[in-house]
Write an enzyme that holds these catalytic residues in place. Structure first.
Site, PDB file in Angstrom:
ATOM      1  N   HIS A  18      13.015 -14.504  23.446  1.00 22.76           N
ATOM      2  CA  HIS A  18      12.049 -15.623  24.173  1.00 22.76           C
ATOM      3  C   HIS A  18      10.643 -15.034  23.878  1.00 22.76           C
ATOM      4  O   HIS A  18      10.598 -14.107  22.835  1.00 22.76           O
ATOM      5  CB  HIS A  18      12.213 -15.378  25.716  1.00 22.76           C
ATOM      6  CG  HIS A  18      12.251 -14.157  26.505  1.00 22.76           C
ATOM      7  ND1 HIS A  18      11.269 -13.449  26.499  1.00 22.76           N
ATOM      8  CD2 HIS A  18      13.367 -13.359  27.073  1.00 22.76           C
ATOM      9  CE1 HIS A  18      11.440 -12.255  27.330  1.00 22.76           C
ATOM     10  NE2 HIS A  18      12.798 -12.187  27.442  1.00 22.76           N
ATOM     11  N   HIS A  21       9.887 -11.347  23.372  1.00 25.05           N
ATOM     12  CA  HIS A  21      10.272 -10.579  22.282  1.00 25.05           C
ATOM     13  C   HIS A  21       9.404 -10.983  21.038  1.00 25.05           C
ATOM     14  O   HIS A  21       9.090  -9.840  20.131  1.00 25.05           O
ATOM     15  CB  HIS A  21      11.747 -10.967  22.137  1.00 25.05           C
ATOM     16  CG  HIS A  21      12.708 -10.653  23.098  1.00 25.05           C
ATOM     17  ND1 HIS A  21      13.627 -11.760  23.765  1.00 25.05           N
ATOM     18  CD2 HIS A  21      12.951  -9.644  23.927  1.00 25.05           C
ATOM     19  CE1 HIS A  21      14.307 -11.174  24.657  1.00 25.05           C
ATOM     20  NE2 HIS A  21      14.019  -9.930  24.813  1.00 25.05           N
ATOM     21  N   CYS A 137      21.249  -1.271  39.620  1.00 22.54           N
ATOM     22  CA  CYS A 137      21.179  -2.379  39.177  1.00 22.54           C
ATOM     23  C   CYS A 137      21.455  -2.505  37.674  1.00 22.54           C
ATOM     24  O   CYS A 137      20.980  -1.974  36.745  1.00 22.54           O
ATOM     25  CB  CYS A 137      19.608  -2.703  39.118  1.00 22.54           C
ATOM     26  SG  CYS A 137      19.368  -4.594  38.478  1.00 22.54           S
ATOM     27  N   CYS A 140      18.690  -4.143  35.398  1.00 21.60           N
ATOM     28  CA  CYS A 140      17.593  -3.038  35.057  1.00 21.60           C
ATOM     29  C   CYS A 140      18.126  -2.151  34.043  1.00 21.60           C
ATOM     30  O   CYS A 140      17.559  -1.274  33.764  1.00 21.60           O
ATOM     31  CB  CYS A 140      16.983  -2.467  36.248  1.00 21.60           C
ATOM     32  SG  CYS A 140      16.034  -3.696  37.128  1.00 21.60           S
ATOM     33  N   CYS A 157      18.394  -5.926  44.108  1.00 22.57           N
ATOM     34  CA  CYS A 157      17.073  -5.613  43.268  1.00 22.57           C
ATOM     35  C   CYS A 157      15.782  -6.261  43.333  1.00 22.57           C
ATOM     36  O   CYS A 157      16.008  -7.577  43.546  1.00 22.57           O
ATOM     37  CB  CYS A 157      17.515  -5.719  41.521  1.00 22.57           C
ATOM     38  SG  CYS A 157      16.090  -5.424  40.451  1.00 22.57           S
ATOM     39  N   HIS A 160      15.419  -8.512  40.149  1.00 22.00           N
ATOM     40  CA  HIS A 160      16.415  -9.469  39.642  1.00 22.00           C
ATOM     41  C   HIS A 160      16.737 -10.338  40.876  1.00 22.00           C
ATOM     42  O   HIS A 160      17.509 -11.195  40.736  1.00 22.00           O
ATOM     43  CB  HIS A 160      17.541  -8.905  39.108  1.00 22.00           C
ATOM     44  CG  HIS A 160      17.024  -8.348  37.578  1.00 22.00           C
ATOM     45  ND1 HIS A 160      16.627  -7.081  37.443  1.00 22.00           N
ATOM     46  CD2 HIS A 160      16.892  -8.965  36.342  1.00 22.00           C
ATOM     47  CE1 HIS A 160      16.333  -6.820  36.250  1.00 22.00           C
ATOM     48  NE2 HIS A 160      16.487  -7.990  35.461  1.00 22.00           N
ATOM     49  N   LYS A 314       3.756 -16.135  36.787  1.00 29.85           N
ATOM     50  CA  LYS A 314       4.599 -15.697  36.092  1.00 29.85           C
ATOM     51  C   LYS A 314       5.321 -16.818  35.544  1.00 29.85           C
ATOM     52  O   LYS A 314       5.622 -18.000  36.135  1.00 29.85           O
ATOM     53  CB  LYS A 314       5.707 -15.070  37.218  1.00 29.85           C
ATOM     54  CG  LYS A 314       6.350 -13.874  36.520  1.00 29.85           C
ATOM     55  CD  LYS A 314       7.232 -12.984  37.537  1.00 29.85           C
ATOM     56  CE  LYS A 314       8.280 -12.467  36.526  1.00 29.85           C
ATOM     57  NZ  LYS A 314       9.327 -11.840  37.315  1.00 29.85           N
ATOM     58  N   LYS A 317      12.031 -20.235  34.728  1.00 27.93           N
ATOM     59  CA  LYS A 317      12.602 -21.528  34.320  1.00 27.93           C
ATOM     60  C   LYS A 317      12.579 -22.537  35.573  1.00 27.93           C
ATOM     61  O   LYS A 317      12.277 -23.437  35.191  1.00 27.93           O
ATOM     62  CB  LYS A 317      14.434 -21.374  34.310  1.00 27.93           C
ATOM     63  CG  LYS A 317      14.705 -20.758  32.964  1.00 27.93           C
ATOM     64  CD  LYS A 317      14.784 -21.761  31.746  1.00 27.93           C
ATOM     65  CE  LYS A 317      15.017 -21.157  30.566  1.00 27.93           C
ATOM     66  NZ  LYS A 317      14.828 -21.863  29.535  1.00 27.93           N
TER      67      LYS A 317
HETATM   68 ZN    ZN Z   1      17.304  -5.103  38.691  1.00 31.09          ZN
END
Ligand code: ZN
Length: 683
Positions: A18, A21, A137, A140, A157, A160, A314, A317
């Site tokens: 994405h 990267h 997690c 992570c 988390c 996440h 942020k 999706k």
């Molecule tokens: Zn996490």
């Protein structure tokens, strides 16, 4: 011999590439090209991190082996690097590292053995066996302390929102707690070690707060997809220990063949580029491992910011505000994307990325700015000077004519301006202040544009006595373009090459050290090439409507190569079964009351009748678009089996379903045109 080694993080092979990267790749690529351009032997590394429980799980879900899963994701990364001209073939990275390469196993094992054989600065064993008890997690790949998770059963988390794994087992530990002083020594004696400075301060206060020993293995029975601990194959190495070490194994640490191919001795220490979200791993754990092994720490750890949307939110999706790589690839020139990324993000801070901004910058800075300067200059040379670069000198006897039209007869004025700009540009580049460097380059564009506008070559061309003045003006513009090609090459390699060719120059700007540029080295009489626009203007309205129009029947198509899963926890995009869909309990609801949540401009507090004994309390982020009064009595769709969650102290017992469109992610509530009872299920 001077060398330069730069790395991107290796990307976790459980999600597709994405924007994040792509951005780190662009920064690494730009740095590498600028060093090579200056004659410094350079090595640029990128790659993928392929071990760990998260990949094991993603593979299982997709019905693949972990290796197949990694291969699958890697193929998308390679496609991305090729599409954006970042691979070796396009002069980009030197090596694509994969942590599943056997030589990496050798190198990581060697690092482990070296650490295990040594004592810490306080005289203790650096690795010891103990028992780990706590929460982990998988997404992570990190053990979480109490302040890093949301309490619950099991806790989740904070990053996440996914459940944590309980770990209670025998584990090897790295005695990180003995390395605080050694690390602080590195930070204070080398102020450039962590960049930017603001991030260094965060890390320093983290280390000053005291370090805990780090669990660096899991039982093979819990995590099998990884590198076995040397001498104790019942344990698998912690994925970060394995992953971080790639920066040295890739160039030959612990493996002779790689040493010959790249050269650990030659290139280490290198510069590790990272996102700020993984700075702690790179600025604390990584140098601690190296100090423990007696290996030099990196030259620098450089943390960049994150991309947010044009409103500072942020990207996600659900908000539909992500930037899709296939859209960038389809509608924009690679160099425009590179330019935008480097110009728009002040290095180290967060940057805002929207398609509209990208179009605007492409049109203003590239099409109307640099591109227009290039084509107007060359077109005039073609028209007035028979396609040959004229002389830049105004002879004594014509000086008066030149002065009469206001043309500066002294060539050194422009030369002085551009030399100063070059020095500033290089200084900013050295400090990775790309945005400021580009501002300086564009001050040259503006200066030369003004010179042309003031001199009015089209008028000079009508007067035979001004022929030499005209030539001098055009020479200065063309010579400035030559400088810009060289300066901008690392940022826009393809466009620089194209402009270089149009100037009729031999060789290439990619091997000219900008610090050696001298004014006046553009040879008089050079025959210019075919003049073509380097950056065609983009039709904003048409392009935006093409981008924002969701392709018809999108859901039926196989996901295209670079449509990214932006969230690491989301994993690789796959189809779902009807059973998966059936897990979502969608119900018809009717709004009984609606009010704005105090101190929130986004949230409405709704009471919704789902045909149950009690109405539900549901929070919806639609306050900017819906007046509460207008919702009363309205039929809506609610996800009824979503785990209740608290937002700003209010519990939300479900989620309202809405379409979302446009750059803003404007919500439109799903509703019915026919009568339907409350509580009816959608399926
Ligand atoms: Zn996490």
């Amino acid at each position: 011999m001077k060398t330069f080694y730069v790395t991107t993080p290796i990307y976790y092979a459980n999600s597709l590439p994405h924007l994040g990267h792509l951005y780190t790749m662009i920064v690494g690529d730009t740095l590498a090209r600028s060093k090579r351009q200056r004659g410094i032997e350079t090595y640029f590394l990128t790659g993928t991190d392929e071990h760990g429980i998260n990949i094991e799980r993603a593979a299982q879900k997709a019905g693949r082996t972990p290796q197949q899963q990694a291969d699958y994701v890697v193929s998308y990364f390679k496609e991305m690097t090729s599409a954006f001209a970042l691979d070796t073939e396009h002069g980009g990275y030197d090596f694509f590292m994969r942590t599943t390469y056997p030589f990496h196993y050798e190198g990581v094992s060697e690092l482990w053995r070296r650490i295990a054989a040594r004592k810490t600065p306080r005289g203790n064993d650096a690795i010891y066996k103990g028992h780990y008890e706590g929460w982990f997690c998988a997404a992570c790949a990190e053990y979480k302390t109490e302040d890093q998770y949301q309490k619950g059963d099991p806790p989740t988390c904070l990053i996440h929102d996914t459940p944590l794994d309980r770990v209670s087992e025998e584990s090897y530990f790295f005695r990180l707690s003995d390395f605080d002083e050694a690390l602080l020594d590195v930070y204070t004696s080398r102020p450039d070690f962590i960049r930017p400075e603001s991030r260094a301060n965060e890390v320093i206060s983290f280390v000053r707060g005291g370090l805990q020993d780090l669990s660096i293995s899991r039982l093979k029975t819990s995590v099998s997809w990884g590198i076995p601990v040397p001498g104790d194959p019942a344990h698998t190495m912690y994925v970060w220990f394995d992953a971080l070490t790639n920066y040295i194994t890739a160039i030959g640490f612990g493996n002779e063949e790689r040493e010959r191919a790249a050269g650990f001795e030659k290139f280490w220490p290198g510069v590790n580029l990272v996102g700020k979200d993984i700075l702690r791993f790179h600025a604390v754990y990584w140098p601690a491992f190296l100090l423990a092994a007696g290996v030099e720490v990196p030259r620098a750890v450089v943390a960049h910011g994150m991309w947010v949307d044009p409103n500072g939110r942020k990207m996600s999706k659900t908000l539909r505000n992500t930037i899709e790589l296939d859209v960038l690839q389809k509608h924009f020139a690679v160099d425009a994307v590179r330019y935008f990324c480097l110009r728009e993000m002040v290095f180290g801070q967060d940057g805002r990325f929207g398609y509209e901004n990208l179009i605007d910058r492409t049109n203003s800075d590239l099409a109307s700015g640099l591109g227009n300067l290039s084509s107007r200059t060359l077109t005039m040379i073609a028209r007035y000077c028979d396609s040959r670069v004229p002389s830049g000198k105004i002879p004594e006897e014509k000086l008066l004519f030149a002065k009469r039209t206001g043309v500066d007869t002294d060539q050194t004025t422009v030369a002085g301006f551009i030399e100063t700009a070059r020095d500033q540009f290089l200084l900013h580049f050295e400090n990775m202040a790309f945005s400021r460097a580009l501002e300086v380059a564009w001050s040259v564009v503006a200066r030369v544009d003004k010179m042309i506008t003031d001199a009015k070559p089209w008028d000079l061309a009508k007067d035979e006595n001004q022929k030499l003045t005209l030539g001098a003006v055009l020479y200065r513009a063309a010579e400035s373009l030559r400088w810009l090609c060289v300066l901008l090459f690392p940022v826009m390699p393809q466009a620089s090459h194209a402009m270089w060719k149009q100037l009729g120059l031999g060789g290439a700007p990619d091997r000219i050290d900008p610090s050696t540029l001298k004014w006046g080295e553009l040879p008089e009489g050079t025959r210019i090439g075919d003049v073509q626009p380097v950056f065609p203007r983009l039709d904003k309205a048409r392009l935006l409507s093409e981008i924002n129009q969701p392709a018809q029947g999108e859901a039926n198509q196989i996901p295209s190569s670079t449509s990214p899963a932006t969230d690491a926890a989301e994993g690789v995009k796959t189809f779902i079964d009807i059973d998966d869909f059936a897990k979502v309990d969608l119900r018809v609801g009717q709004v009984l009351s609606a009010e704005r949540l105090p101190k929130s401009d986004k949230l409405l507090l709704l009471k919704v009748d789902l045909g149950e004994a009690e109405p539900r309390q549901v929070l919806a982020g639609i306050a900017q678009y819906y007046e509460p009064e207008k919702l009363l009595g309205r039929k809506i769709v609610v996800v009824a089996n979503l785990k209740p969650r608290k937002l700003r102290g209010y519990e939300s017992q479900g989620m309202v379903v809405a379409a979302s469109y446009g750059e803003e992610g404007r919500p439109v509530l799903a509703t019915f045109t026919e009568d339907v009872p409350n509580g009816a299920r959608l399926k």
